[in-house]
Structure formats: structure tokens, C-alpha cells
Design a protein around this motif. Structure first.
Motif, PDB file in Angstrom:
ATOM      1  N   LYS A   9      -4.815  -8.283   0.159  1.00 46.18           N
ATOM      2  CA  LYS A   9      -6.045  -8.122   0.930  1.00 46.18           C
ATOM      3  C   LYS A   9      -6.853  -9.414   0.955  1.00 46.18           C
ATOM      4  O   LYS A   9      -7.425  -9.790   1.988  1.00 46.18           O
ATOM      5  N   LYS A  10      -6.903 -10.091  -0.185  1.00 51.04           N
ATOM      6  CA  LYS A  10      -7.617 -11.365  -0.208  1.00 51.04           C
ATOM      7  C   LYS A  10      -6.938 -12.375   0.718  1.00 51.04           C
ATOM      8  O   LYS A  10      -7.595 -13.111   1.468  1.00 51.04           O
ATOM      9  N   GLU A  59       0.828  -1.204   0.000  1.00 53.61           N
ATOM     10  CA  GLU A  59       0.000   0.000   0.000  1.00 53.61           C
ATOM     11  C   GLU A  59       0.861   1.251   0.000  1.00 53.61           C
ATOM     12  O   GLU A  59       0.524   2.255  -0.654  1.00 53.61           O
ATOM     13  N   THR A  68      -1.210  -1.813  -7.340  1.00 52.02           N
ATOM     14  CA  THR A  68      -2.635  -1.985  -7.034  1.00 52.02           C
ATOM     15  C   THR A  68      -3.029  -3.452  -7.072  1.00 52.02           C
ATOM     16  O   THR A  68      -3.762  -3.950  -6.203  1.00 52.02           O
ATOM     17  N   ALA A  69      -2.525  -4.165  -8.084  1.00 52.66           N
ATOM     18  CA  ALA A  69      -2.834  -5.594  -8.173  1.00 52.66           C
ATOM     19  C   ALA A  69      -2.261  -6.354  -6.979  1.00 52.66           C
ATOM     20  O   ALA A  69      -2.899  -7.263  -6.422  1.00 52.66           O
ATOM     21  N   ASN A  78      -4.433  -5.714  -3.861  1.00 54.09           N
ATOM     22  CA  ASN A  78      -5.684  -6.480  -3.906  1.00 54.09           C
ATOM     23  C   ASN A  78      -5.445  -7.945  -3.575  1.00 54.09           C
ATOM     24  O   ASN A  78      -6.225  -8.577  -2.849  1.00 54.09           O
ATOM     25  N   SER A  79      -4.337  -8.476  -4.090  1.00 57.39           N
ATOM     26  CA  SER A  79      -4.035  -9.881  -3.808  1.00 57.39           C
ATOM     27  C   SER A  79      -3.734 -10.093  -2.328  1.00 57.39           C
ATOM     28  O   SER A  79      -4.206 -11.051  -1.706  1.00 57.39           O
TER      29      SER A  79
END
Length: 765
Positions: free
Chosen positions: A344-345, A243, A337-338, A341-342
Motif C-alpha cells: 500500500k505504501k 490482500e 498483513t505486513a 501494508n508495504s
């Protein structure tokens, strides 16, 4: 010497004189009592006392000092319980089995038997109840002072029986203590071993359950924490880094895009590119050459055109390079960004696993905690069971023998010196009592007041010259005896001017040129009480409601109030009278005198208003059960009239204006007003009585007909009363008088008794 001390000394000498007058009666009675004491000393049977001693609450060997033992040592409750155990019929029943006890008791009974058959003594061998009744009263069990030693004594006419019984009860008590202690420890030890066996089985089952649960849930630990927790921590750290990188790329991209819209600039993200820097340097050089050539050559010159084309090419290359940098920043932002997101999952998945693992760990911790508690309990119980087993094997008992009873050689009762001392004391007491009674009932003195015929005048009181001249100048002029003659009321004359205060014709002396209007007697309860209660009642103040009730039942008090009304001229006043009642100090009976005078006036049919102005000690609301918020303070605060706060009472002729309570700060209200302003417009009353102290305002008592100063008769100094009288005059009172309160009651046959009471009060100063 003060008069009270002198009278007390005379009464003591009078008692001695009365005994001397009846010395024959004293000698006869005292000799008879002393002779009886000597006869009793010779006749009474001799008794011997044997005493054995034991000490209790000692620490037992092999036992650790515990809080129970620390509390037990020297505890009065434990000492008393041991005394009750020794006196119990159970132990007295057990000593019958001791060797020689029954024979000693039977021999003692036969030796002391005067009447009756020998069967009653022989029955002691078989009748347990008769045996206990015989020996129970002869045993004496008590602690030795504040120590833990208990003395077990037995009184008997036979020294051998006294020794045998005392030692028998002592040995029985010691054996009972050892037996009870051993039995209680054996029972406790058996229970503890049973509890330990159950706890051991529960611990084994709990350990197996914990291991099966770990295998089923797959709960494994990493280096510092469970694996799920460590994985969640690692993903969290990666997510934070991703982030941060994404935010940095977004900032660079935004900066480049904003600069592209405005054109080439010196943005930090652009200047970081080496190509941009070279192109800008080339553009600067070409621009300089073009400017130099433009000053010499024309715009169509080939050199000018060439430089212009080169400048355009360089600028285009700058734009292309900036777009390339922007595209690179966009790709970096998209990649970050990708990654975010990964992560966070992965974080959500790790949280779910960690949450499930946390619940499982909490269950495991709860089971482990319960198991640890049981282990600790197991260890403590095992230690206690081992200690109890050890104590049971080496038990000696908490009670230890100090000494057995020795054979008494001297009689315990009667003893010569104490017995004769008691006989002499009783002889003196009975002799004095007989002499006083004989003098009281044998030839009573004839008092002058008991003779028939007209009363004889009493001699005038003896007063010191200095006191006569300074304090009571009119005592010498007072008549020796003033008979109680009915006074004829004079008809008041109506005139336009208000009449002056009536002239006082009191038979009482004056203080500081001010009349003593009355001497109110001390009120005491009439109910039956002990001698000590009667003494204490004279030193305890009565509550005002109780005092008013006693005043209404006391004829002497009501007669004095009637005299006070006549002295004030209230029975012949032609207009409403205003009377302020004050006192030099608190406790002089100011409020009680005011209320008693009001009740007396209302009983005679006068309409009376009581006004309270004592801000420091308000009492009307409590004494008369009035609302605490009603009063003239609230009226002044709200700008209302004081008459709106006048309250009625159960008596139809008595109204009250209390102080009440104010919500704001009223300050020293008595310094700002006078009584004439406060009392104006309160209504049509025959008498207005004001309970008030004396403030410093000069005209505070303006419009007051009488200022009554209440002074207690037992005050040792008269200066406060004189100061209050002078202050009342200076504050504008039309008339000032003194009322002596709490005076000792005097007979009303002559007026000399009253003069003597007030003279004693004047001499106190």
C-alpha cells in the motif's frame, strides 16, 4: 337547369346581342385600330438584332472539382450576378477602346437622327456618360432558358453596328473574366506561401519544445505505457494478491480459534494436518479398547488405568497440535498483513508519481496535438498553394465563348405576322368595348321600376308542380305584391295560462310545413377594394365581430331582423321568450344570426341573455372576450347554480352564459339534461337565446317557445334542413321556423323578390 346557371347564360347572350346592335360602331372602331396597326408597321423604323453567346461556371482545367464549383454550376444567384456584371457601366466603358465600336455607334446615331444637330452624335466619341446612355438601352443580356448560356444582344438600325457592339461586349467580358481570375489567384497564392512560411517556423519551434520537455521531466515509456503507469499496474496486481492471501489466512485463523473454544472438531483446517489425523485415529483405538476393557475389568484395574492415561496423553497431544496449527496460521496472517501494508505504501508512492507523470503526459499530448493540427494545416495550405499556382499558369477562365454574333440579315422589329396578330386582337378588343359603351350610354332600356306612379304587381314565380306541392305549398296563395305597411301592434291579454306562439302571417313560402321567417342578406365589406378583392371577398367567411359590425351598418339587414322579431312575436310577447337557434350543418350562420338578433333586441331595450350549448364549436369566449374558465359546465361540475356563472357585457341589457371549461370529463352532457332544466332560475330576462345543436334526447327542447333553423341560401340540398325541422318538432319545441342566411340582397319594393329568392333555395333540393 338551376336558376343561377340560366341567368348566367342569358347574360352572355345579352352581351352578344348588344354588340350586334352596335355592329356599326364595332366595325368602325375595329377598322380604325387595324388601319393604325398597318400604318405603324410601315412607318416604324426597322431594327436588327445581333446575338453572341457565352457559357459560364465551367470547370477550369487543372483544377479539382470542389464543393464551391459544384454549388456554382447552375446556381441562379451566380447566373444573376454574371448578368449584372455584363450590364455594368464598367464593361460598357471598356468597350469604347475596342476597334470600330465608337465609329459604329456614331454612324448608328447619325443614321437614326431625325431632329437636332450632328454634334450630339460626335460627342459620343469623347463623352463616356453619353456613350453609355446611348448603348445601355440597346443591349439585352439574358440567360437562355434554364441553361448556363448567356445571350448578349444588341439592337440597332444598322446590322453592322449590331454585330460589332454585341461582339465587342462579349470579348470584353471574356477578357475581364480571365484577368480577374488570374489576379485573384495570384493574390491568394502569395498569401498562402506567406502563411506556409510562418507555419513551418511554428512547427520547428513546437518540436524543439516537446523534446526539451521530455528530457526535463524524464518521461520514458515502457513496453506498452509510460514506466510510471506500468509500475503502478504491477504494484496493484501484487497488492491484490497479498490482500487475497491475507484474507485466506485470516479466515483459517478465525476458524481454528473458534474450534479451539468449542474443543476438538473436524474443522477443514485441522483435518488438513496429517498429525491431527493420526492422533485422532490413535484416540479412537484407545477409546475402543478402554470401552471393551471397562465391560470386563473394574475401574481400578491396571489395564483400565493404563488405557485411561494413554487416552489423556493423546488428547493433550491433539490440543497441543491444534495450538501449533493456530500459531502457524497466526504467523501466516501477520506476514500477509505486513506485505499488504508495504505494498500500500508503494502504491501511494506510485500513484503520486503516476499522477505527476499523467499531467506531464497530458501537457505533452496537448502540445503534440497542436503540432499535428499545424502539420495538417501546413499540408492543406501547401496543396492549395500548389493548385492555385498551377491554375494561374494554365488559367483559361470559367467563362467560355459559345459563338460570336453573326451579321443579321432579317429585321428583328417589326415582324409581319406577330404585328398584324396584335393589331387584329387590339381591333377586336377596342371594337367590343366601343360597342358595349355605345349600347350602354346611347339608348338605355326603360325599366318598369323606374316609371313614376304606383308600383305594378310582378308576376308570380314559376315553380315546378312537384316542388309546389311538396316543399312550398303556399306560394300560389302568396300575393303578387305586398306593400310595406306599418303593422299595428296588438295589446297582449294577460291570462293565467301561457299564451301560445303567435300565428305567422309571413309573405315567405314554407318548407316541410314550417314557415321561412326571414331571409338575412349576405354581408360584405363596404371599404374600397380592387375587382379581384371584391370577387374573393364573396368566397371568404367573415369573422363574427366583423360580421356584427357590418350588420349594424347594413340597413337592409336590420330591417330583416325587425321583420324576424315581428314574425317571432317578440315585440308583443306577454312573458319571457325562450328561443333556440340551431342549424343542419356547421357554417350555416347559426352563431352569427344569434348574436345579430341579440344586438338588435338590446338596441330596442329588451333584456337579453345569450346561452351557449354548442360543446363541439364553442365561440362565445373568443367572440366576446370572456374568461375561458367561466361557464355552466363548471357550475354543474361543482354542484353550483348556472345563474352564478352569468357574465355581464358592455351593453347594460345583454348578459351571457357561456359553456366554459370543466376540469373533469363531462361526457355527453346534452344527452343528460334538457334546456328547460338549464334555463330555469337564470333571472328576469325578456328573451333568452340559446346557441345549441340538436341531441337525441326526446324532451331537450321542452319549454322552448321557438326553435329557429338557420340554413344557408346556397345549399344545394334541402333534405338536411327538413330533417332538422322534423327533429326540432320531435324534441318538444313549441314553434319551429326557418331563417335563410347569406341570401343575395333583393329590393324591398315588393315581396315577390323575397319569394323568388326562397323559391330558388327550395328548387335547389
Amino acid at each position: 337547369m338551376r336558376q343561377a346557371v340560366f341567368n348566367e347564360a342569358l347574360s352572355g347572350f345579352d352581351a352578344v346581342a348588344r354588340i350586334w346592335r352596335r355592329r356599326g360602331v364595332f366595325a368602325i372602331v375595329a377598322g380604325a385600330v387595324l388601319a393604325l396597326a398597318v400604318i405603324a408597321f410601315v412607318v416604324l423604323p426597322v431594327r436588327y438584332l445581333a446575338t453572341a453567346s457565352v457559357i459560364i461556371a465551367e470547370q477550369e482545367p487543372g483544377a479539382n472539382t470542389s464543393a464551391a464549383w459544384a454549388q456554382k454550376i447552375g446556381d441562379p444567384a451566380d447566373m444573376e450576378s454574371q448578368l449584372l456584371v455584363i450590364r455594368s457601366p464598367r464593361l460598357l466603358r471598356q468597350i469604347m477602346s475596342s476597334p470600330g465600336v465608337v465609329d459604329a455607334v456614331v454612324g448608328e446615331c447619325e443614321r437614326g437622327r431625325l431632329l437636332g444637330s450632328a454634334e450630339a452624335c460626335q460627342r459620343l466619341k469623347t463623352d463616356v456618360g453619353a456613350f453609355i446612355d446611348h448603348v445601355e438601352g440597346r443591349f439585352s443580356v439574358a440567360s437562355a432558358g434554364r441553361s448556363r448560356v448567356i445571350n448578349i444582344s444588341y439592337q440597332s438600325s444598322s446590322p453592322e453596328a449590331a454585330q460589332t457592339l454585341a461582339n465587342a461586349l462579349t470579348q470584353t467580358f471574356l477578357e475581364d473574366q480571365r484577368t480577374e481570375g488570374a489576379n485573384s489567384r495570384e493574390v491568394a497564392s502569395s498569401w498562402l506561401w506567406q502563411e506556409l512560411k510562418q507555419l513551418d517556423q511554428q512547427l520547428r519551434e513546437a518540436d524543439d519544445k516537446i523534446q526539451k520537455f521530455r528530457r526535463t521531466k524524464g518521461l520514458m515509456r515502457g513496453a506498452n505505457a509510460p514506466i510510471s503507469s506500468e509500475r503502478l499496474t504491477s504494484i496493484g496486481q501484487q497488492l491484490s494478491q497479498a490482500e487475497a492471501a491475507r484474507a485466506d489466512a485470516a479466515a483459517r485463523l478465525q476458524e481454528i480459534k473458534s474450534e479451539q473454544e468449542r474443543g476438538p472438531t473436524d474443522a477443514p483446517s485441522v483435518l488438513q494436518s496429517r498429525t491431527i489425523a493420526d492422533l485422532k485415529q490413535q484416540l479412537t483405538m484407545v477409546s475402543a479398547q478402554l470401552a471393551s476393557a471397562a465391560g470386563v475389568l473394574g475401574p481400578k484395574h491396571p489395564s483400565i488405568l493404563a488405557l485411561t492415561r494413554e487416552q489423556t496423553i493423546i488428547q493433550q497431544r491433539l490440543v497441543d497440535e491444534m495450538q501449533s496449527i493456530a500459531a502457524s496460521a497466526q504467523k501466516t496472517f501477520d506476514a500477509n498483513t505486513a506485505l499488504v501494508n508495504s505494498l500500500k505504501k508503494q502504491m501511494d508512492t506510485a500513484k503520486a508519481e503516476a499522477g505527476s507523470a499523467t499531467l506531464d503526459e497530458a501537457s505533452i499530448e496537448s502540445m503534440v496535438r497542436d503540432t499535428e493540427i499545424k502539420r495538417q494545416q501546413y499540408a492543406e495550405l501547401y496543396k492549395k498553394a500548389s493548385d492555385l499556382e498551377t491554375e494561374r499558369r494554365v488559367l483559361r477562365g470559367s467563362t467560355r465563348l459559345v459563338s460570336l454574333a453573326e451579321l443579321p440579315s432579317r429585321p428583328f422589329f417589326p415582324k409581319k405576322i406577330p404585328f398584324l396578330a396584335a393589331g387584329v386582337t387590339l381591333a377586336i378588343i377596342f371594337g367590343v368595348g366601343a360597342a358595349l359603351l355605345a349600347d350602354q350610354f346611347g339608348s338605355p332600356a326603360i325599366k318598369p321600376s323606374a316609371t313614376f306612379g304606383p308600383p305594378q304587381p310582378a308576376p308570380p314565380p314559376v315553380v315546378a308542380p312537384a316542388v309546389r306541392d311538396e316543399i312550398a305549398p303556399d306560394i300560389d296563395d302568396a300575393p303578387a305584391s305586398v306593400p310595406d305597411l306599418p303593422e299595428q301592434a296588438e295589446q297582449p291579454t294577460v291570462s293565467d295560462e301561457p299564451p301560445a306562439p303567435p300565428e305567422r302571417r309571413s309573405h315567405l313560402p314554407s318548407v316541410a310545413d314550417v314557415s321561412i321567417l326571414a331571409c338575412l342578406p349576405r354581408l360584405k365589406t363596404l371599404r374600397q377594394m380592387s375587382a379581384l378583392g371584391a370577387i374573393l371577398q364573396g368566397h371568404q367567411p367573415l369573422a363574427i365581430p366583423q360580421l356584427l359590425r357590418l350588420a349594424s351598418e347594413d340597413g337592409e339587414f336590420q330591417h330583416t331582423l325587425h321583420d324576424l322579431v315581428q314574425e317571432l312575436g317578440l315585440d308583443r310577447a306577454a312573458r319571457p321568450q325562450r328561443i333556440a337557434v340551431t342549424s343542419p350543418e356547421s357554417g350555416d350562420g347559426k352563431t352569427a344570426t344569434l348574436c345579430a338578433l341579440a344586438e338588435h333586441l338590446t338596441a330596442a331595450g329588451s333584456r337579453v341573455l345569450l346561452v351557449e350549448c354548442d360543446l363541439a364549436h364553442p365561440a362565445f369566449a373568443q367572440v366576446m372576450a370572456l374568461p375561458p374558465d367561466r361557464g355552466w359546465l363548471r357550475a354543474l361540475e361543482h354542484g353550483a347554480l348556472p345563474r352564478e356563472e352569468v357574465l355581464t357585457t358592455e351593453h347594460p341589457h345583454l348578459d351571457v352564459l357561456p359553456i366554459g371549461e370543466a376540469t373533469g370529463s363531462v361526457g355527453d352532457i346534452l344527452e343528460a339534461i334538457n334546456l328547460d332544466t338549464l334555463l330555469s332560475g337564470l333571472g328576469d330576462y325578456d328573451v333568452i337565446l340559446v346557441d345549441t345543436p340538436l341531441p337525441a334526447r326526446d324532451d331537450f327542447l321542452a319549454g322552448i317557445d321557438w326553435a329557429i333553423v338557420c340554413v344557408r341560401s346556397d345549399r344545394s340540398l334541402i333534405e338536411p334542413a327538413v330533417a332538422t325541422v322534423n327533429k326540432s318538432r320531435s324534441l318538444g319545441a313549441a314553434g319551429v321556423g326557418i331563417v335563410v342566411t347569406m341570401a343575395e340582397a333583393e329590393p324591398r319594393s315588393t315581396s315577390v323578390g323575397h319569394v323568388q329568392t326562397v323559391a330558388v333555395y327550395a328548387e335547389a333540393g
